[in-house]
Motif scaffolding. Sequence first.
Motif, short mmCIF file in Angstrom:
data_model
loop_
_atom_site.label_atom_id
_atom_site.label_comp_id
_atom_site.label_asym_id
_atom_site.label_seq_id
_atom_site.Cartn_x
_atom_site.Cartn_y
_atom_site.Cartn_z
N LEU A 128 0.88 -1.17 0.00
CA LEU A 128 0.00 0.00 0.00
C LEU A 128 0.91 1.21 0.00
O LEU A 128 1.80 1.33 0.85
N LEU A 129 0.72 2.08 -1.00
CA LEU A 129 1.54 3.28 -1.14
C LEU A 129 0.68 4.51 -0.97
O LEU A 129 -0.55 4.44 -1.13
N LEU A 130 1.30 5.63 -0.67
CA LEU A 130 0.59 6.89 -0.54
C LEU A 130 1.58 8.03 -0.74
O LEU A 130 2.78 7.84 -0.62
N TRP A 131 1.04 9.18 -1.06
CA TRP A 131 1.84 10.40 -1.19
C TRP A 131 1.42 11.37 -0.11
O TRP A 131 0.23 11.53 0.17
N VAL A 132 2.40 12.02 0.50
CA VAL A 132 2.14 12.98 1.57
C VAL A 132 3.03 14.20 1.36
O VAL A 132 4.15 14.08 0.86
N LEU A 133 2.51 15.37 1.71
CA LEU A 133 3.32 16.58 1.58
C LEU A 133 4.58 16.43 2.44
O LEU A 133 4.51 16.03 3.61
N LYS A 134 5.71 16.74 1.86
CA LYS A 134 7.00 16.55 2.53
C LYS A 134 7.06 17.28 3.87
O LYS A 134 7.63 16.77 4.84
N GLU A 135 6.47 18.46 3.94
CA GLU A 135 6.53 19.26 5.17
C GLU A 135 5.38 18.98 6.14
O GLU A 135 5.28 19.63 7.18
N PHE A 148 4.26 2.58 7.83
CA PHE A 148 4.67 3.06 6.51
C PHE A 148 6.05 3.70 6.64
O PHE A 148 6.39 4.26 7.68
N ARG A 149 6.81 3.64 5.55
CA ARG A 149 8.13 4.25 5.51
C ARG A 149 8.30 4.99 4.19
O ARG A 149 7.87 4.50 3.14
N ALA A 150 8.96 6.14 4.25
CA ALA A 150 9.29 6.86 3.02
C ALA A 150 10.21 5.98 2.20
O ALA A 150 11.15 5.38 2.74
N ASP A 151 9.95 5.85 0.89
CA ASP A 151 10.75 4.94 0.07
C ASP A 151 11.72 5.67 -0.86
O ASP A 151 12.34 5.06 -1.72
N VAL A 167 6.32 13.29 -0.79
CA VAL A 167 7.14 12.09 -0.66
C VAL A 167 6.21 10.88 -0.64
O VAL A 167 5.07 10.96 -0.18
N ARG A 168 6.73 9.79 -1.18
CA ARG A 168 5.93 8.57 -1.21
C ARG A 168 6.28 7.69 -0.03
O ARG A 168 7.45 7.53 0.32
N TYR A 169 5.25 7.14 0.56
CA TYR A 169 5.39 6.18 1.65
C TYR A 169 4.85 4.84 1.18
O TYR A 169 3.94 4.78 0.33
N ALA A 170 5.42 3.76 1.72
CA ALA A 170 4.99 2.41 1.35
C ALA A 170 4.94 1.53 2.59
O ALA A 170 5.68 1.73 3.56
N ARG A 171 4.06 0.56 2.53
CA ARG A 171 3.95 -0.46 3.56
C ARG A 171 3.71 -1.80 2.86
O ARG A 171 2.79 -1.91 2.04
N THR A 172 4.53 -2.78 3.17
CA THR A 172 4.31 -4.12 2.65
C THR A 172 3.13 -4.73 3.38
O THR A 172 3.01 -4.62 4.60
N LEU A 173 2.25 -5.36 2.61
CA LEU A 173 1.06 -5.98 3.19
C LEU A 173 1.31 -7.47 3.37
O LEU A 173 2.02 -8.09 2.57
#
Length: 175
Positions: A128-135, A148-151, A167-173
């Motif tokens: 599962l991925l997502l984008w979040v504002l860097k700040e 989740f971790r920034a990739d 920045v994109r974050y990802a979590r392995t399911l």
Amino acid sequence: MSGLRVREMTLADCDRVAEIRTRGWQSAYRGLIPQSYLDGLSVEEDAERRRTYLSQGDGSVVNLVAEDAGGELVGWACHGPYRDDEVLTADAELYAIYVHPDQVGQGVGRALLTESVTRCTAAGHGRLLLWVLKENDRARRFYERAGFRADGAEEPFEVDGVAVPEVRYARTLPR
């Protein structure tokens, strides 16, 4: 928050979801994106977009709402296939998650995220991925607490002519 219920969104929810989304943007992104953009957001226009998206969707995008013990909607999340440019991948993406500003910190976001993770896992997605504002430090801490971790991927998001890095974050399911 006790008595919280997460369920799929219906057309009847669109006005309240638009309010949650708009107020969420105005609260969470104050100081991060141009105020002129935030001031110009319209609940009515967003509600119409929600109705269109929901009624014309092909079922690949899942919209969830959280309602409190009294039945009032207090949060919304949306997930579906991950988009790599315009190409859909086998991964899932959390497109959005917003909690009414009065309810932030009450477990609403966590409940919505947990349900999205559960559904994406059940659908067989590997990540599962997502984008979040860097700040957006608050949102980044929220996602990091959820595993989740920034990739390393970053891209600009343009708002009223201003580049706002994401920045994109990802979590392995689990399989």
